[in-house]
Design an enzyme around this catalytic site. Structure first.
Site, PDB file in Angstrom:
ATOM      1  N   ASN A   1      -5.342  -0.504  -4.063  1.00 21.95           N
ATOM      2  CA  ASN A   1      -5.232   0.816  -5.056  1.00 21.95           C
ATOM      3  C   ASN A   1      -4.816   0.286  -6.491  1.00 21.95           C
ATOM      4  OD1 ASN A   1      -4.090   2.301  -2.363  1.00 21.95           O
ATOM      5  ND2 ASN A   1      -6.114   2.843  -3.062  1.00 21.95           N
TER       6      ASN A   1
ATOM      7  N   LYS B   1       2.736   3.706  -5.756  1.00 21.72           N
ATOM      8  CA  LYS B   1       2.609   2.398  -6.552  1.00 21.72           C
ATOM      9  C   LYS B   1       3.495   1.875  -7.509  1.00 21.72           C
ATOM     10  CE  LYS B   1      -0.909   3.438  -4.401  1.00 21.72           C
ATOM     11  NZ  LYS B   1      -0.984   2.594  -3.100  1.00 21.72           N
TER      12      LYS B   1
ATOM     13  N   ASP C   1       0.920  -1.065   0.031  1.00 25.14           N
ATOM     14  CA  ASP C   1      -0.115  -0.122   0.155  1.00 25.14           C
ATOM     15  C   ASP C   1       0.973   1.304   0.089  1.00 25.14           C
ATOM     16  OD1 ASP C   1      -2.263   1.637  -0.005  1.00 25.14           O
ATOM     17  OD2 ASP C   1      -2.444   1.535   2.346  1.00 25.14           O
TER      18      ASP C   1
HETATM   19  C1  LIG Z   1      -1.243   4.827   1.452  1.00 25.63           C
HETATM   20  S1  LIG Z   1      -0.052   5.257   2.547  1.00 25.63           S
HETATM   21  C2  LIG Z   1      -0.221   3.869   3.636  1.00 25.63           C
HETATM   22  C3  LIG Z   1      -1.473   3.701   4.238  1.00 25.63           C
HETATM   23  C4  LIG Z   1      -1.474   2.674   5.332  1.00 25.63           C
HETATM   24  N1  LIG Z   1      -1.386   1.379   4.722  1.00 25.63           N
HETATM   25  C5  LIG Z   1      -2.988   2.330   5.989  1.00 25.63           C
HETATM   26  O1  LIG Z   1      -3.564   1.827   5.636  1.00 25.63           O
HETATM   27  O2  LIG Z   1      -3.320   3.218   7.021  1.00 25.63           O
HETATM   28  C6  LIG Z   1       1.395   4.885   1.847  1.00 25.63           C
HETATM   29  C7  LIG Z   1       2.576   5.174   2.683  1.00 25.63           C
HETATM   30  O3  LIG Z   1       3.672   4.703   2.220  1.00 25.63           O
HETATM   31  C8  LIG Z   1       5.124   5.308   2.493  1.00 25.63           C
HETATM   32  N2  LIG Z   1       5.898   4.882   1.527  1.00 25.63           N
HETATM   33  C9  LIG Z   1       5.860   5.082  -0.023  1.00 25.63           C
HETATM   34  N3  LIG Z   1       6.866   4.347  -0.620  1.00 25.63           N
HETATM   35  C10 LIG Z   1       7.548   3.954   0.294  1.00 25.63           C
HETATM   36  C11 LIG Z   1       8.554   3.222   0.379  1.00 25.63           C
HETATM   37  N4  LIG Z   1       9.181   2.745  -0.836  1.00 25.63           N
HETATM   38  N5  LIG Z   1       9.236   2.528   1.348  1.00 25.63           N
HETATM   39  C12 LIG Z   1       8.644   2.983   2.479  1.00 25.63           C
HETATM   40  N6  LIG Z   1       7.559   3.755   2.706  1.00 25.63           N
HETATM   41  C13 LIG Z   1       6.991   4.165   1.420  1.00 25.63           C
HETATM   42  C14 LIG Z   1       4.491   6.906   2.084  1.00 25.63           C
HETATM   43  O4  LIG Z   1       5.324   7.532   2.912  1.00 25.63           O
HETATM   44  C15 LIG Z   1       3.044   6.821   2.770  1.00 25.63           C
HETATM   45  O5  LIG Z   1       3.174   6.896   4.018  1.00 25.63           O
HETATM   46 MG   LIG Z   2      -4.191   2.495  -0.241  1.00 26.12          MG
END
Ligand SMILES: C[S@@+](CC[C@H](N)C(=O)[O-])C[C@H]1O[C@@H](n2cnc3c(N)ncnc32)[C@H](O)[C@@H]1O
Ligand SMILES: [Mg+2]
Length: 248
Positions: A214, A188, A185
């Site tokens: 998503n 993408k 999550d």
């Molecule tokens: C959609 S949110 C996650 C929501 C969470 N799963 C929930 O249900 O509450 C995506 C998160 O992934 C983190 N993120 C994005 N790419 C990442 C990566 N390559 N490694 C670690 N964290 C990442 C972002 O900072 C963001 O906080």
């Molecule tokens: Mg999501």
């Protein structure tokens, strides 16, 4: 002048929340994923961050009981549904996640990003743990607080760092075995490279459940393409979907 400014801010804030946030625009946005994301995640969040000083964790903390993960989940979902949208998995998909996690018997679950879902760790049997990654230090800090209020520090191993850097270290650092369930999550464009990396590192194998959020909006075309097949007897791309009926 400061009092005047505060009063104006309060009025604008109240009007903004009652007329705009709960009014016509969000209703129209409900049905179009990309517009909804633009509206909630970009426009509204920036305006609210400027107008209000209350952080989301503070708002949730006021409503949730300590060491009661369910009350924390309910408070977060209520806040994000009625006050400020956030990119959590939410109650509808959260229920699917819970059904999938019931199948986990022994090993670890690997999750992206500290979230509401870590709180589901309360449902897992002894010996099963959750490893979760987040590279944004502020979000990671928030998650740490939420996990602490919920009394789940023992079950959730939290990593602050990027998936590409940390996946190769998980075995050595946490003694991670093959994962039973992986929840994707995060950004993408990382779903596919990270799935390949997990495979290379021996962290997923045949039978590992990959739960990816998503995949349609914002969308993960390359990740779906990875599971592609063809329209029968042709070279036209198609996907054969395998679903597990969860009782809905
Ligand atoms: C959609 S949110 C996650 C929501 C969470 N799963 C929930 O249900 O509450 C995506 C998160 O992934 C983190 N993120 C994005 N790419 C990442 C990566 N390559 N490694 C670690 N964290 C990442 C972002 O900072 C963001 O906080
Ligand atoms: Mg999501």
């Amino acid at each position: 002048r400061r009092i005047c400014l505060s009063v104006i801010c309060y009025i604008v804030n109240t009007l903004f929340i009652s007329l705009v946030l709960k009014g016509v625009i969000p209703t129209a946005m409900q049905y179009h994923g990309r517009l909804a994301l633009l509206w909630h995640d970009v426009i509204v969040e920036r305006v609210l961050d400027t107008l209000t000083r209350t952080s989301r964790p503070q708002a949730v903390q006021r409503k949730a009981a300590v060491v009661d993960p369910q009350s924390v989940i309910t408070a977060i979902d209520h806040f994000c549904k009625h006050r400020e949208w956030a990119m959590n998995v939410g109650e509808e998909k959260g229920a699917v996640w819970i059904k999938c996690s019931f199948k986990i018997k022994s090993n670890q679950i690997y999750l992206y990003s500290p979230s509401v879902l870590e709180l589901v760790a309360r449902l897992l049997p002894p010996g099963v743990s959750v490893i979760t990654l987040e590279f944004n230090p502020d979000y990671s800090d928030t998650a740490r607080q939420v996990i602490r209020w919920s009394g789940l520090e023992e079950k959730v191993q939290q990593v602050e760092g990027a998936s590409g850097t940390w996946i190769p270290r998980l075995k050595e650092h946490f003694g991670a075995q093959v994962f039973d369930l992986v929840f994707l999550d995060h950004w993408k464009d990382r779903y596919l490279p990270d799935t390949k990396l997990l495979k290379e590192c021996g962290l997923i194998q045949k039978g590992t459940v990959m739960l990816a959020d998503n995949v349609i909006c914002p969308g993960t075309p390359d990740y779906l393409h990875y599971y592609r097949s063809h329209l029968e007897y042709t070279k036209a791309e198609n996907v054969l979907g395998k679903s597990v009926f969860l009782g809905y």
